[in-house]
Motif scaffolding. Structure first.
Motif, PDB file in Angstrom:
ATOM      1  N   GLY A  55      77.563   0.451   4.757  1.00  0.00           N
ATOM      2  CA  GLY A  55      78.797   0.741   5.481  1.00  0.00           C
ATOM      3  C   GLY A  55      78.569   0.852   6.972  1.00  0.00           C
TER       4      GLY A  55
ATOM      5  N   CYS B  71      84.158   1.627   2.467  1.00  0.00           N
ATOM      6  CA  CYS B  71      83.470   0.451   1.911  1.00  0.00           C
ATOM      7  C   CYS B  71      84.300  -0.825   1.992  1.00  0.00           C
TER       8      CYS B  71
ATOM      9  N   GLN C 176      77.320   0.265  -4.225  1.00  0.00           N
ATOM     10  CA  GLN C 176      77.727  -0.456  -3.021  1.00  0.00           C
ATOM     11  C   GLN C 176      76.806  -1.635  -2.753  1.00  0.00           C
TER      12      GLN C 176
END
Ligand SMILES: Cc1ncc(COP(=O)(O)O)c(C=O)c1O
Length: 390
Positions: A306, A186, A302
């Motif tokens: 990614g 990440c 998140q």
């Protein structure tokens, strides 16, 4: 500086200490040691009575600049740079734990990390219990009175499993242990583990922080006392330190991290969606696909999915290797986080040295491929992969 500026600005302006020449781009201090005015100053620097640089195993201005910039991006009080990502994990463990301590680690971690926990740490009296990346109850059940560290990657390499950082932070706190998160996939651009309850962050700076596949590097971040008294003390003496040259390369890499991450994520999402439409592909692993088992959790933790997409090709190893061998543009290499797209067959490369049972338990099959989406045209990447499907 971190409370005054946004992330984009910190990536360029944190850690800047200009020399007497007032350079705009950061200087590289390629020197092993630093000169003192006299013997008394040397003594004061060595004892710590006077602040200042001494010897580049443990103090160097370029390394400091990198440490300060990454700490600002992660919102961490302290950062210690290391020679590689594996050196960062080693320094955290050796600096914070002692023989007789117990570690709980996710089963879904990078192959060399599994090896470190399984083959090397037991020699020093450290025992590790491996548990599911996603089942919090397994972590809870594995806690022992001597548990001191919980270790995970999220998203994991290569299956992009998502661990619940806040829930595991509660398990760690109750156990009197630290929660360490390897934030490799990440970077602070997509996920800030300390804000989610982690105590320690691990980085392989080799990956996205460098971003162009040039150098090795790593870092351990967290609260000042923990990092300086534990990890820095170990590094200073044992020496798995980051070279000033590598620190400079990565420092400059951080300047473009956000725009690279956004482009990696955009390409990876499109690639994942396309792979899901292919009859030759049994399953796609990408956190931003609604089909991902921890999709909702990923969206909470998140900012984006990614740059890594993994997928199972029907037909096992033969079909997977055929697809790898048919590529003409994508680099067949195990690195990730590079601007050049890379493809690897985890079962025989990154996870090839762990036991077949550990591989099976981690869900890494013979048909699994991992693509780290670079910054080429997505159409060219698709065309390159499609070659091996026909
Ligand atoms: C998730 C993760 N952690 C740690 C490492 C180790 O990093 P390094 O190769 O810089 O030692 C890697 C390397 O691939 C990785 O993928």
């Amino acid at each position: 500086m971190s409370d005054q500026f946004e992330l984009d600005t910190l990536a360029l302006r944190a850690g800047v200490h200009r020399s007497q020449f007032n350079e705009n781009s950061e200087a590289i201090f390629l020197t092993s040691s630093f000169v003192f005015d006299n013997a008394a100053q040397a003594a004061a620097r060595f004892s710590g009575a006077e602040a200042g640089y001494v010897y580049s195993r443990f103090s160097n201005p370029t390394v400091t600049a990198f440490q300060e910039r990454l700490a600002a991006l992660e919102g961490a009080e302290a950062c210690v740079a290391t020679a590689s990502g594996m050196a960062a994990i080693l320094a955290a463990v050796m600096g914070l734990l002692k023989g007789g301590d117990h570690i709980i680690a996710s089963r879904s971690i990078f192959g060399a990390s599994v090896q470190l926990f399984t083959n090397i740490l037991p020699k020093f009296g450290l025992e590790t219990t491996f548990v599911s990346a996603t089942e919090v109850s397994e972590w809870q059940a594995a806690v022992r009175p001597n548990t001191r560290l919980l270790f995970l990657e999220t998203p994991s390499n290569p299956l992009t499993e998502i661990s619940d950082i806040p829930a595991l932070s509660r398990v760690a706190k109750q156990a009197g242990a630290w929660l360490a998160v390897d934030n490799c996939f990440c970077t602070p651009i997509l996920q800030r583990p300390l804000e989610l309850g982690a105590d320690i962050i691990i980085h392989s700076a080799t990956k996205y922080p460098d971003g162009q596949g040039r150098v090795l590097g790593g870092a351990v971040l967290g609260p000042r006392e923990l990092i300086m008294e534990g990890v820095f003390s170990f590094l200073r003496t044992a020496g798995p330190s980051l070279s000033p040259f590598n620190a400079w390369v990565i420092l400059k890499g951080l300047e473009t991290l956000r725009i690279r991450m956004e482009a990696h994520c955009r390409g990876a999402l499109e690639l994942a969606r396309w792979l899901e439409t292919l009859p030759q592909v049994a399953r796609v692993y990408y956190p931003w696909l609604p089909s991902h088992p921890q999709h909702e959790l990923a969206r909470r933790q998140q900012k984006q999915g990614g740059g890594i997409v993994s997928f199972d090709v029907k037909g096992g190893r033969d079909a997977a290797w055929r697809m790898v061998d048919a590529t003409r543009m994508i680099s067949i290499t195990a690195n990730l986080g590079d601007v050049k797209s890379t493809i690897t067959h985890p079962a025989t490369t990154t996870h090839g040295r762990i036991s077949a049972e550990a591989r099976a338990a981690a869900g890494i099959g013979e048909g699994l491929l991992r693509v780290a989406m670079g910054l080429e045209s997505i159409e060219d990447v698709k065309r390159d992969l499609a070659r091996g499907l026909t």
